[in-house]
Design an enzyme around this catalytic site. Structure first.
Site, PDB file in Angstrom:
ATOM      1  N   ASP A  57     -18.058 -20.738 -51.158  1.00 21.19           N
ATOM      2  CA  ASP A  57     -18.439 -22.126 -50.948  1.00 21.19           C
ATOM      3  C   ASP A  57     -18.189 -22.442 -49.474  1.00 21.19           C
ATOM      4  O   ASP A  57     -17.475 -21.701 -48.793  1.00 21.19           O
ATOM      5  CB  ASP A  57     -17.585 -23.009 -51.861  1.00 21.19           C
ATOM      6  CG  ASP A  57     -17.913 -24.478 -51.702  1.00 21.19           C
ATOM      7  OD1 ASP A  57     -19.101 -24.808 -51.570  1.00 21.19           O
ATOM      8  OD2 ASP A  57     -16.973 -25.289 -51.710  1.00 21.19           O
ATOM      9  N   ASP A  86     -17.113 -25.931 -58.642  1.00 18.15           N
ATOM     10  CA  ASP A  86     -17.316 -24.488 -58.497  1.00 18.15           C
ATOM     11  C   ASP A  86     -16.881 -23.707 -59.734  1.00 18.15           C
ATOM     12  O   ASP A  86     -17.067 -22.494 -59.798  1.00 18.15           O
ATOM     13  CB  ASP A  86     -16.531 -23.966 -57.278  1.00 18.15           C
ATOM     14  CG  ASP A  86     -17.087 -24.513 -55.966  1.00 18.15           C
ATOM     15  OD1 ASP A  86     -18.315 -24.644 -55.862  1.00 18.15           O
ATOM     16  OD2 ASP A  86     -16.290 -24.803 -55.070  1.00 18.15           O
ATOM     17  N   ASP A 113     -13.274 -24.126 -54.068  1.00 18.07           N
ATOM     18  CA  ASP A 113     -12.069 -24.957 -54.009  1.00 18.07           C
ATOM     19  C   ASP A 113     -12.122 -26.183 -54.897  1.00 18.07           C
ATOM     20  O   ASP A 113     -11.189 -26.974 -54.897  1.00 18.07           O
ATOM     21  CB  ASP A 113     -11.810 -25.409 -52.569  1.00 18.07           C
ATOM     22  CG  ASP A 113     -12.843 -26.430 -52.104  1.00 18.07           C
ATOM     23  OD1 ASP A 113     -14.033 -26.252 -52.411  1.00 18.07           O
ATOM     24  OD2 ASP A 113     -12.457 -27.412 -51.443  1.00 18.07           O
TER      25      ASP A 113
END
Length: 663
Positions: free
Chosen positions: A365, A561, A557
């Site tokens: 990410d 996700d 994080d």
């Protein structure tokens, strides 16, 4: 040697049962009854005094050997029996007792029965000293193995078990000292300078400074302001601080992490599972071969001597025990988990130490993983008659209902301007932004896709802006935009370079617009980068990579996700202390926000695997060599027991050194 009732058998390993899954991956856990099997590291006699019977037996064998070989004093068989039988029982009473208990349940293929048969057989053919020596040195080896495994487990537990035993809580205007488990949510606790924080909470004092090294591995002081989150395990540095408790003692981030690390030692790697299955098949085969070594030569050897060939069969039995494998391998994984924890990386099981070594593609990410996720407003541009102050006030009021870093930046930029604003019917539109009613007006705030979704015309030049942009529409009319910039983490570029040096492909997935994603990817040197992605689009991208038979690690994080973390071969949570969902979903948790820890995790996995396979090779080569020599009559029981104990100790020392490796 005193073996506890739950001393487990390393040669007869039960088929592993599936443990309750800690997360989305299937993990395995050995479960045994109290007196069946082999659990190195169980409660054992403490220190040298606790092993006095074994040490007494060792002293007897040493004295007898010195008299025989040093002074040529040879005692009669009767005297030898009188001396050696007590020594044998001192060293092997518990082994014999366990062998008997297993035998009456028809469990013959275990190390206790193996050692009992070998040593009693040695006495039967008059090799008294060798029979005692086998039992003594075998028991010494077990003692060292138990100590090594116990120390490894204790070091893992001590690494994170830093919770204070008491806490000062304010009740009825008085400060009283109680157990942390007795403190309730919303109570106020005091933390003196130098004390550890016992429970998660928010700072009610104006400010305070904390050392977060126990949680993040970073010793840099963390300055907290009133209202900011403080976690159990942090150390208050310089002034009395008061916190409002937000989680019970058992629910604190630190408690969950400690539980996770302790659980990790029960989750077996594929290598461990293979060795367990191998030992279960290997041991009865060796028993059969030992019988054949004794019986088959009768039909082919002219001067066949039963005692001679029985001796060779006993040598075969002694060297056959696979304890060096079954003990040193989990010890190696304990060491890997401990080393990772020291470096602020939490593996949820030794199986993930194996998985991380197979990864050839790392997918990341952007925000909060490669960038700091700390945004600042750069520019405010208004349109259609709105002024800057009004645009910021309305946008910040809506964004105040989101915890996204961009939303936080807008809210902080507005300051107190949003006080008194009426906020209603706020709705998050995944991957687009927010919709709500602000002071009676319908407001949209998000990316350009949000306005396109609602067919609201806007300035097309916005699509070319490389910074992150919050576009605002009021009552279905475009009102302007706010640009926001993030900062790349200091070690992100080096982390990408290190991954490339390991031959790992890097991919970045982000919900941010493509222009921003491409710019960050170019700066960092990332191979592929995709922007404008909804959570389901990230899943599609990772699945496409998996369809190419790539081994994927995904690093994220946030809660958004979680689906991709679950899909990846190795799901890694970045800065997992901030999100319960992240900790629960991920296989590996990096406690601080450093991308370089991804490389460290991979290296620790490779080091652990290397040492484990070194031990497997060492044990197998030595055992096969001595088995051949024993069957050929070259190796004696002395060589057999020294080879067995020696190889086990070498394997243990090799495994223990993992925890001393520095990064």
């Amino acid at each position: 040697m005193q073996l506890s009732n739950n001393h487990k058998d390393c040669c007869s390993v039960e088929e592993p049962k599936k443990a309750a899954p800690h997360n989305h991956k299937e993990n395995h856990q050995h479960e045994h009854s109290d007196d069946d099997g082999h659990n190195h590291g169980a409660e054992e006699p403490s220190g040298v005094i606790g092993h006095w019977p074994l040490l007494t037996a060792l002293a007897i064998i040493i004295v007898m050997m010195v008299l025989e070989y040093g002074f040529s004093i040879v005692f009669s068989n009767v005297i030898q029996l009188v001396v050696f039988i007590p020594a044998y029982l001192l060293a092997g009473y518990d082994v014999l007792a366990l062998a008997f208990r297993k035998a009456i349940r028809l469990d013959f293929f275990n190390e206790f029965f193996l050692m009992s048969v070998a040593t009693i057989g040695a006495f039967a053919i008059g090799s008294y000293s060798e029979g005692v020596a086998v039992m003594v040195f075998y028991s010494i080896g077990e003692w060292f193995q138990d100590s090594a495994v116990s120390n490894a487990k204790r070091s893992i537990k001590a690494l994170l078990d830093i919770r204070p035993d008491s806490v000062d809580v304010i009740r009825d205007g008085k400060v009283i000292n109680v157990l942390p488990a007795e403190v309730q949510i919303d109570e106020i606790i005091q933390v003196k300078p130098g004390e550890k924080v016992a429970l998660d909470g928010v700072l009610t004092s104006d400010k305070a400074t904390f050392n977060t090294a126990a949680l993040t591995g970073e010793s840099r002081p963390d300055n907290k302001e009133k209202g900011e989150s403080v976690l159990a395990g942090m150390i208050n540095l310089n002034q009395l601080a008061e916190l409002k408790v937000t989680a019970l003692f058992k629910d604190s981030k630190l408690s969950k992490i400690l539980e996770m690390v302790q659980d990790a030692t029960a989750r077996k790697s594929q290598t461990q599972l293979f060795i367990s299955r191998f030992a279960k098949v290997y041991t009865p085969i060796v028993f059969l071969l030992a019988v054949l070594v004794v019986a088959v030569p009768y039909f082919f050897v002219a001067d066949y001597n039963f005692s001679d060939w029985l001796y060779r069969g006993l040598v075969f039995l002694v060297i056959s025990c696979p304890c060096a494998l079954v003990v040193s391998i989990p010890l190696g994984y304990f060491g890997g988990i401990g080393l990772a924890s020291k470096n602020g990386i939490l593996f949820k099981g030794s199986n993930f130490l194996d998985v991380i070594t197979t990864v050839n593609t790392v997918v990341m990410d952007k925000t909060g993983t490669l960038t700091k996720g700390v945004f600042d407003v750069q520019e405010v541009v208004v349109a259609n008659g709105y002024n800057e102050k009004e645009l910021v006030r309305i946008a910040a009021a809506l964004e105040s209902k989101s915890t996204h870093p961009i939303a936080v930046a807008v809210k902080e930029y507005a300051g107190d301007e949003i006080s008194g604003v009426k906020i209603e019917q706020v709705e998050e539109i995944a991957g687009h932004g927010l919709k709500g009613i602000i002071d009676g007006r319908e407001v949209l705030a998000g990316n350009a896709k949000l306005l396109k979704k609602f067919n609201i015309a806007y300035d097309n030049a916005i699509d070319d802006i490389t910074d992150s942009v919050v576009v605002v529409a009021i009552d279905k009319i475009y009102a302007g935009y706010i640009t926001i910039a993030d900062e790349v983490k200091e070690d992100a570029k080096q982390a990408i370079a290190d991954m490339h040096a390991l031959g790992i492909k890097t991919v970045m997935l982000s919900g941010d617009k493509q222009s921003v994603v491409s710019r960050v990817a170019a700066f960092l040197g990332i191979d592929d980068a995709f922007g404008d992605l909804l959570p389901e689009n990230k899943v599609e991208k990772v699945q496409a990579l998996k369809d190419k038979n790539l081994k994927i690690a995904f690093i994220g994080d946030g809660v958004n996700d979680a689906p991709v973390v679950a899909l990846a071969d190795a799901g890694i949570a970045m800065g997992g202390l901030g999100s319960d969902a992240t900790i629960e979903t991920a296989d590996i948790v990096i406690q601080n926000d450093q991308p370089s820890k991804i490389v460290t995790a991979i290296k620790i996995g490779k080091i652990t695997r290397s040492i484990v396979w070194q031990n497997i090779a060492l044990a197998m080569i030595v055992k096969v060599a001595v088995l051949i020599l024993g069957a050929g009559g070259v190796a004696t029981l002395w060589e057999a027991v020294i080879a067995d104990v020696g190889v086990a100790l070498l394997a243990i020392l090799n495994a223990v050194r993992i925890q001393n490796i520095k990064f």
